[in-house]
Write a protein that holds these residues in place. Structure first.
Motif, mmCIF file in Angstrom:
data_model
loop_
_atom_site.group_PDB
_atom_site.id
_atom_site.type_symbol
_atom_site.label_atom_id
_atom_site.label_comp_id
_atom_site.label_asym_id
_atom_site.label_seq_id
_atom_site.Cartn_x
_atom_site.Cartn_y
_atom_site.Cartn_z
ATOM 1 N N UNK A 254 6.299 1.203 9.948
ATOM 2 C CA UNK A 254 6.638 0.755 8.589
ATOM 3 C C UNK A 254 6.294 -0.710 8.390
ATOM 4 N N UNK A 255 6.731 -1.523 9.367
ATOM 5 C CA UNK A 255 6.484 -2.952 9.250
ATOM 6 C C UNK A 255 4.991 -3.250 9.193
ATOM 7 N N UNK A 256 4.221 -2.545 10.013
ATOM 8 C CA UNK A 256 2.793 -2.848 10.109
ATOM 9 C C UNK A 256 2.008 -2.298 8.923
ATOM 10 N N UNK A 257 2.197 -1.028 8.618
ATOM 11 C CA UNK A 257 1.279 -0.385 7.691
ATOM 12 C C UNK A 257 1.868 -0.061 6.334
ATOM 13 N N UNK A 265 5.268 -6.814 13.366
ATOM 14 C CA UNK A 265 5.102 -5.552 14.095
ATOM 15 C C UNK A 265 4.601 -5.810 15.514
ATOM 16 N N UNK A 266 3.723 -6.784 15.679
ATOM 17 C CA UNK A 266 3.234 -7.109 17.017
ATOM 18 C C UNK A 266 4.383 -7.628 17.888
ATOM 19 N N UNK A 267 5.221 -8.461 17.302
ATOM 20 C CA UNK A 267 6.376 -8.957 18.051
ATOM 21 C C UNK A 267 7.257 -7.791 18.470
ATOM 22 N N UNK B 92 -4.272 3.299 1.301
ATOM 23 C CA UNK B 92 -3.870 1.896 1.434
ATOM 24 C C UNK B 92 -3.859 1.456 2.870
ATOM 25 N N UNK B 93 -3.613 2.413 3.776
ATOM 26 C CA UNK B 93 -3.623 2.056 5.191
ATOM 27 C C UNK B 93 -5.041 1.784 5.678
ATOM 28 N N UNK B 94 -6.031 2.331 4.980
ATOM 29 C CA UNK B 94 -7.422 2.074 5.373
ATOM 30 C C UNK B 94 -7.949 0.818 4.687
ATOM 31 N N UNK B 95 -7.486 0.596 3.485
ATOM 32 C CA UNK B 95 -8.034 -0.506 2.703
ATOM 33 C C UNK B 95 -7.663 -1.859 3.319
ATOM 34 N N UNK B 96 -6.431 -1.977 3.791
ATOM 35 C CA UNK B 96 -5.978 -3.270 4.305
ATOM 36 C C UNK B 96 -6.820 -3.755 5.489
ATOM 37 N N UNK B 402 6.906 -3.105 -2.055
ATOM 38 C CA UNK B 402 7.037 -1.880 -1.262
ATOM 39 C C UNK B 402 8.315 -1.917 -0.424
ATOM 40 N N UNK B 403 8.615 -3.091 0.130
ATOM 41 C CA UNK B 403 9.812 -3.204 0.955
ATOM 42 C C UNK B 403 11.074 -3.107 0.096
ATOM 43 N N UNK B 404 11.020 -3.703 -1.098
ATOM 44 C CA UNK B 404 12.167 -3.636 -2.005
ATOM 45 C C UNK B 404 12.423 -2.184 -2.411
ATOM 46 N N UNK B 405 11.361 -1.447 -2.684
ATOM 47 C CA UNK B 405 11.541 -0.060 -3.098
ATOM 48 C C UNK B 405 12.093 0.794 -1.970
ATOM 49 N N UNK B 406 11.677 0.479 -0.743
ATOM 50 C CA UNK B 406 12.227 1.196 0.411
ATOM 51 C C UNK B 406 13.725 0.904 0.537
#
Lengths: 295, 442
Positions: A254-257, A265-267, B92-96, B402-406
């Motif tokens: 979650x943190x990474x992607x 995430x590396x930490x 989005x995981x590929x784009x970054x 994204x983190x706020x929504x989670x």
């Protein structure tokens, strides 16, 4: 002399794919991740050096990480022992001269072959879903329930543990090999002395098998800590319900992607490495009290 | 001497394998489809221009977009377009990582929630010059629609279509329960009455996605999810959170919605929607999802505005998706030409069929009119109505959204499972979300 040098070259040529692969795909990423763990890095802009603050945040300012460690420890402490016990019991069953024993061994090994794959996890979702096999079975014996075992907080992690136990095959094979190595004469001698099956198990089988148990224990503990796929698939990538299946690796993901915090995430990954190292060390250190080597 | 050829041969073979692996630069392509290049009939002719385009979507969208690109290449023999596509999450995981490697595609399908993140990291091209010199022709679209892709005065994306949220319902089911119609200016308490009546028939209301409908509720109270500078939440009184989730919890406890242990596991596809399954009478959804939902349900559905009061203030038109051009692109003019064609060409839009929202070009909209099905017409009518009964959209989501929504999802879950009281969740959400967003202060 010339011939010899030539032989070396052939050797290097043959081993070069491994060495290259190791340098490019293992060593380099490892040390990059160590570097990134001291930076703030969102993949889009250049990493920014922040010193130890990622590590500091992990221990002081992130309650979810404690949740995920708790979940992971619960998972490892329940799944690894049950898996090993089942594996040993089945190995003992399969260590007999029965007709068609090869077929049984192959069948029991099958679940581990397909491993922690996506397909199995999806199947698990179906089996433990609200309209799944388990509920259908309960229905036939008169218990009517519509709860979704994987969506219900109290049982969600249990389904993951069960999945892990179900894949006992590889440990079982190793136990089987170990059992075959125990000389039959020991058992015969014990029988002559009037020992029953339980006594034989605790005084012959278990001590002679202890090095193998140690090996399996370490292997399974490490792989238990690294479990990711089933939790990801079964909880829809969320680690829910109520973060009850938020394994450490899933939270790291979650943190990474999802939040794009590669540095953090590396930490987390390095902390995991240290944690697994420590636990393995503890197992090794205590092993001298319970592992018996014939010498 | 005889022995030498063997290692040499092995070395050569090894080299070939390595070259073979590295020359196919397709690692960036999506998990759900294989990357490919469509060669046109004139593929022997020299390709002067090479473009890469990436989008997300389901299979239907992949299929027609590939056809579209084929069509474009036929009309422009000098252009060759490589495609990369995936489902939304994988995309989005590929784009970054591509952005990290400075290898973004020339044309990127962009979501409004990511626009800020990518533009603030200097990954996207400001399109103002390309639109003002006419390479990217946006004259047939309204200025407000174009401005939706603007951040800090710079144009980072061209809206491909617009949509609006609304309530999609099964009118036949309501009628069976004695509800002839829903008034246009209905309210949350009307919804509660309907849900109560429908529960008697064993039908549920679909869950409302936390990060879309709580912000809508805030807007109806003249509050916002995020502050305009994105460094904190847009509301400071926890009472809004408490009111909304108290209402939500009350409905949930009364059994108007399905159990969260089932809901939390759905992948939110149309096929899993309670309305499609026949267990539900209503779902809150986006207008461009209406047609797939109706197809999955295999029955006629209707669409109406969101419950009020102050629905007009809460409702807004949103870009379904945008096209952006990456800063690293070496073919910005050609990329702009393609986008221009995409939004203005009638034949192209016949293939798109409203899947990317109501087209922004007035001319295209007019040209498509004779071809609309009954379901299409409902969506067109709804968006036309929403256009008159809505207010301006909030600025694109800030980084950290994204983190706020989670977090908000966690809060909703803990409220429904009674791990936290609504008041505790309100305070915790405000505290934690503000901490995440405070990182944007710089």
């Amino acid at each position: 002399m010339k011939l010899r040098e030539n032989d070396h070259i052939v050797g290097y040529v043959f081993i070069s794919p491994f060495i290259l692969g190791f340098l490019i795909f293992t060593l380099f990423p490892m040390f990059s991740s160590l570097y990134f763990s001291f930076t703030e890095y969102d993949l889009l802009s250049a990493p920014r050096w922040v010193g130890l603050s990622n590590y500091e945040k992990m221990f002081t300012d992130d309650d979810k990480i404690m949740d995920s460690i708790r979940v992971t420890l619960t998972y490892v402490l329940t799944s690894v022992p049950s898996r090993l016990i089942i594996a040993l019991l089945v190995a003992m069953l399969l260590n007999r001269a029965v007709k068609g024993i090869g077929l049984y061994r192959a069948t029991y090994y099958l679940p581990s072959l397909i491993g922690g794959s996506v397909a199995v996890s999806i199947m698990w979702r179906q089996i433990f879903g609200d309209k799944g096999l388990i509920n259908a079975f309960l229905d036939t014996i008169g218990i009517h329930t519509t709860i979704s075992w994987i969506g219900y907080p109290a049982t969600a992690l249990g389904t993951l543990v069960l999945l892990s136990v179900w894949q006992f095959g590889s440990s079982m094979l190793i136990f089987l090999a170990g059992l075959k190595n125990i000389p039959g004469t020991y058992y015969e001698a014990a029988s002559v002395d009037g020992a029953g099956p339980i006594r034989k198990f605790f005084h012959i089988t278990l001590p002679l098998l202890s090095p193998i148990i140690l090996f399996n224990l370490i292997l399974q503990t490490i792989s238990g800590f690294l479990t990711f796929t089933p939790a990801y698939i079964i909880s829809n990538g969320e680690g829910g319900p109520l973060n009850n299946t938020l394994l450490y690796s899933l939270y790291l993901f979650h943190r990474a992607f999802v939040f794009f915090e590669m540095g953090y995430a590396s930490a987390m990954a390095w902390f995991m490495l240290i944690l697994i190292g420590l636990i393995t060390l503890v197992i090794f250190k205590t092993s001298k009290y319970w592992v018996h080597y014939e010498s | 001497m005889k022995r030498i050829p063997i290692p040499v041969l092995l070395l050569v073979m090894l080299l070939f394998t390595i070259i073979g692996c590295s020359s196919s630069q397709q690692s960036a392509n999506g998990g759900t489809g294989s990357s490919r290049t469509i060669e046109t009939a004139k593929s022997e002719s020299k390709h002067d221009v090479k473009l890469r385009i990436a989008w997300w979507g389901g299979q239907a969208r992949h299929d027609y977009t590939l056809k579209l690109i084929e069509m474009y290449q036929q009309q422009n023999p000098g252009v060759k377009i490589d495609t990369e596509y995936a489902g939304f999450d994988d995309y989005w995981k590929k784009l970054a990582p591509q952005a990290a490697a400075n290898q973004l595609p020339d044309i990127i399908q962009m979501d409004i929630s990511y626009l800020n993140q990518y533009s603030s990291k200097n990954q996207l091209e400001d399109l103002d010059e390309l639109t003002s010199n006419g390479t990217l022709d946006v004259r047939s679209a309204s200025p407000e629609t174009i401005d939706a892709g603007r951040i800090g005065g710079k144009l980072y994306g061209i809206t491909l279509g617009v949509n609006a949220m609304g309530a999609t319902f099964d009118a036949a089911l309501l009628k069976q329960a004695g509800i002839a119609s829903i008034p246009v200016n209905w309210t949350w308490s009307d919804l509660e009455q309907i849900a109560k009546r429908m529960k008697g028939q064993g039908k549920v209301l679909d869950h409302m996605r936390f990060d879309q409908f709580f912000p809508y509720y805030l807007r109806t109270h003249n509050q916002h999810y995020f502050s305009s500078d994105g460094t904190s939440l847009g509301y400071s009184d926890p009472q809004y959170f408490i009111d909304y989730f108290t209402m939500y919890l009350k409905w949930y406890d009364a059994g108007y919605m399905r159990n969260w242990d089932k809901e939390s596991l759905t992948k939110l596809t149309p096929e899993e929607n309670p309305v499609a399954l026949g267990d539900g009478f209503m779902t809150m959804a986006w207008s461009n999802q209406f047609i797939t939902l109706q197809e999955a349900s295999n029955k006629s559905l209707n669409m109406i505005g969101m419950p009020g009061p102050n629905g007009k203030q809460g409702l807004y038109l949103k870009p379904t998706m945008l096209f952006s051009i990456s800063k690293s692109s070496k073919q910005k003019t050609e990329a702009a030409k393609f986008i221009s064609w995409f939004i203005n060409d009638l034949e192209a839009n016949k293939l798109i069929h409203g899947d990317r929202g109501i087209p922004i070009s007035a001319a295209v909209k007019e040209g498509l009119k004779p071809l609309l099905t009954e379901a299409d017409q409902k969506v067109y009518d709804y968006v036309a109505w929403a256009q008159l009964n809505s207010s301006a959209m909030d600025p694109p989501d800030p980084p950290g959204a994204a983190e706020v929504s989670k977090l908000l999802r966690d809060m909703q879950e803990q409220i429904l499972y009674r791990k936290l009281s609504v008041e505790e969740a309100a305070a915790k959400f405000m505290n934690d979300a503000n901490a995440v967003l405070a990182k944007n202060k710089k």
